[in-house]
Scaffold this active site. Structure first.
Site, PDB file in Angstrom:
ATOM      1  N   ARG A 152      30.428   3.682  15.862  1.00 56.18           N
ATOM      2  CA  ARG A 152      29.270   4.380  16.422  1.00 56.18           C
ATOM      3  C   ARG A 152      29.641   4.887  17.813  1.00 56.18           C
ATOM      4  NH1 ARG A 152      23.579   2.155  18.753  1.00 56.18           N
ATOM      5  NH2 ARG A 152      22.846   4.218  19.352  1.00 56.18           N
ATOM      6  N   HIS A 180      20.013   8.665  19.001  1.00 58.17           N
ATOM      7  CA  HIS A 180      19.401   7.935  17.879  1.00 58.17           C
ATOM      8  C   HIS A 180      19.476   8.744  16.576  1.00 58.17           C
ATOM      9  CE1 HIS A 180      16.565   5.726  20.894  1.00 58.17           C
ATOM     10  NE2 HIS A 180      17.625   4.977  20.630  1.00 58.17           N
ATOM     11  N   ARG A 207      13.281   2.325  30.834  1.00 58.05           N
ATOM     12  CA  ARG A 207      13.494   3.719  31.254  1.00 58.05           C
ATOM     13  C   ARG A 207      12.157   4.446  31.383  1.00 58.05           C
ATOM     14  NH1 ARG A 207      17.596   5.235  26.674  1.00 58.05           N
ATOM     15  NH2 ARG A 207      18.647   3.232  26.698  1.00 58.05           N
ATOM     16  N   GLU A 226      20.901   1.386  10.884  1.00 54.09           N
ATOM     17  CA  GLU A 226      21.917   2.306  11.394  1.00 54.09           C
ATOM     18  C   GLU A 226      23.298   1.970  10.838  1.00 54.09           C
ATOM     19  OE1 GLU A 226      20.652   3.655  15.684  1.00 54.09           O
ATOM     20  OE2 GLU A 226      19.854   1.674  15.300  1.00 54.09           O
ATOM     21  N   ASN A 268      30.181  -1.170  16.786  1.00 49.27           N
ATOM     22  CA  ASN A 268      29.406  -0.553  17.849  1.00 49.27           C
ATOM     23  C   ASN A 268      29.799  -1.252  19.150  1.00 49.27           C
ATOM     24  OD1 ASN A 268      27.538   0.550  19.531  1.00 49.27           O
ATOM     25  ND2 ASN A 268      25.737  -0.107  18.366  1.00 49.27           N
TER      26      ASN A 268
END
Ligand code: ADP
Length: 405
Positions: free
Chosen positions: A87, A176, A237, A381, A10
């Site tokens: 990823r 996600h 965010r 993940e 990743n």
């Protein structure tokens, strides 16, 4: 069956996270994180079993960080790698599942870069460097957006002029996906249902947060949109705001796009509301000490989360369970409790004792009697990416065997 090994990568603009996973092992054989790449202080921390080490990346490049992985893999892998899984944040509309990386896939990732200008170029660097180091091994791309490609048009289209979609790809994509897919599948196993089946509302709550409605392994709607800014309140965010906020700030405060963008992505969310921190742990502790900003931030976070889940419920024919995952979802009894309190209309209620986080934090049910299932499921993940890589290898092997027959 031999225990095949997958290296999951990743790559961010200043980081490189990796994990080496065996098909049958619950924990990675080897995992690590290179950080501060692009500076003179690049550093790689890795662990394998009880061994933990730090390596300095003198020139701070992704290339040098990747080169450090080769001797580590040689040292800890008992056999050659079956695949390297990458990823990738944005696959646009090009990808609905895992894809073996070839020139066409690389071009499609480049084409999607306008949609993820911070992520996709860094991940392409990761692919290039990994392909140099790990030659002659299939490299496979797993996209955060792919799981949500099953959303119907009424969920993914914005009410904007059609040409913005047809000519400029402006639509809702969702992110996600790897986590929503993983936890919804784990939920079906935990509930003794056919693997991958069920009607679930999932809440992935980490630094980034999103919800998803999943029916029988397919995403029907999700809270993030064209970018990961849409939807829930997150660490820094804002999530949803009035779309006119941009013009309001430009006209009244003279802010330019970069300033507005920065404020919405880096200074808002839990951090902006609390004036204290983007970290939920810090906020939970501060709330207990009476910090008003922390308290408000958690209240807004949970209310907006519940509102999103209630909204997504319309995508499902029934509800088999609500799933909490991600650092906050897995570890914060307070967030789960406050969120579920807003969902009484659905008959959802929590059992306080089951909601307390037990040692080891296993996947478990936390609903009160008579409530629909509420599940806490640790996400994984890397495991999901490794499994999708192996499934793709199996699929292509079967296909070529059939073609030969
Ligand atoms: P990322 O999205 O970077 O993978 P994580 O999934 O690790 O992030 O989630 C990070 C968030 O989880 C942080 O806000 C952190 O404070 C929160 N978190 C971790 N442990 C706890 C805890 N025990 N209680 C509340 N929040 C927690």
């Amino acid at each position: 069956m031999t225990d095949r090994l997958v290296l999951v990568i990743n790559c961010g603009s200043s980081s490189l996270k990796f994990a080496l996973l065996g098909e049958a092992d619950r924990t990675p054989v080897l995992s690590g994180l290179a950080e501060r790449l692009g500076t003179a202080e690049g550093v790689l921390n890795w662990k394998a079993g009880d061994i933990r080490e730090q390596v300095l990346i003198a020139d701070g490049t992704h290339r040098s960080a990747m080169a450090e992985l080769l001797p580590l893999i040689t040292r800890f892998a008992q056999q050659p790698l079956a695949a390297v899984g990458h990823r990738i944040v944005h696959g646009g509309e090009h990808f609905t599942g895992a894809s073996v990386i070839d020139d066409e896939v690389i071009q499609a990732i480049k084409d999607s870069s306008t949609l993820a200008p911070l992520h996709n170029p860094a991940q392409l660097t990761g692919i290039n460097e990994a392909m140099r180091v790990f030659e002659d091994i299939p490299h496979i791309a797993i996209f955060d957006t792919a799981f949500h490609q099953s959303m119907p048009p009424h969920a993914y289209r914005y009410a904007l002029p059609e040409y913005l979609y047809t000519e400029h790809s402006v639509r809702r994509y969702g992110f996600h996906g790897t986590s929503h897919r993983y936890v919804s599948r784990q939920a079906s196993l935990l509930m003794g249902m056919e693997p991958g089946h069920g009607a679930w509302l999932t809440a992935h709550l980490g630094n980034g947060c999103s919800t998803c409605a999943v029916l029988d392994g397919r995403s029907l709607d999700t809270s993030m949109g064209l970018t990961p800014l849409e939807g829930l309140v997150m660490g820094t965010r804002s999530g949803d705001v009035d779309p006119n906020l941009h013009s309001h700030l430009a006209r009244n405060l003279g802010w330019d796009l970069e300033r507005i963008d920065n404020m919405l992505n880096r200074e808002s969310g839990l951090l902006g509301l609390s004036g204290l921190s983007n970290d939920m742990r810090t906020l939970v502790a501060a709330r207990a000490d009476g910090h008003a900003g922390a308290s408000l931030a958690i209240d807004v976070f949970c209310y907006r989360l519940a509102r999103s889940l209630a909204g997504l419920a319309v995508a499902l024919p029934r509800l088999d369970g609500l799933i909490f995952t991600g650092g906050i979802g897995e570890n914060s009894p307070l967030v789960r409790e406050l969120t579920v309190r807003h969902l009484a209309l659905f008959g959802l209620a929590i059992d306080p004792a089951a909601n307390a986080t037990p040692p080891g934090n296993p996947a478990r049910q936390i609903q009160a009697e008579h409530s629909p299932a509420i599940l806490v499921i640790p996400t994984d993940e890397e495991r999901q990416i490794a499994e999708e890589c192996l499934a793709l290898l199996d699929f292509t092997a079967t296909q070529s065997a059939e073609q030969e027959a």
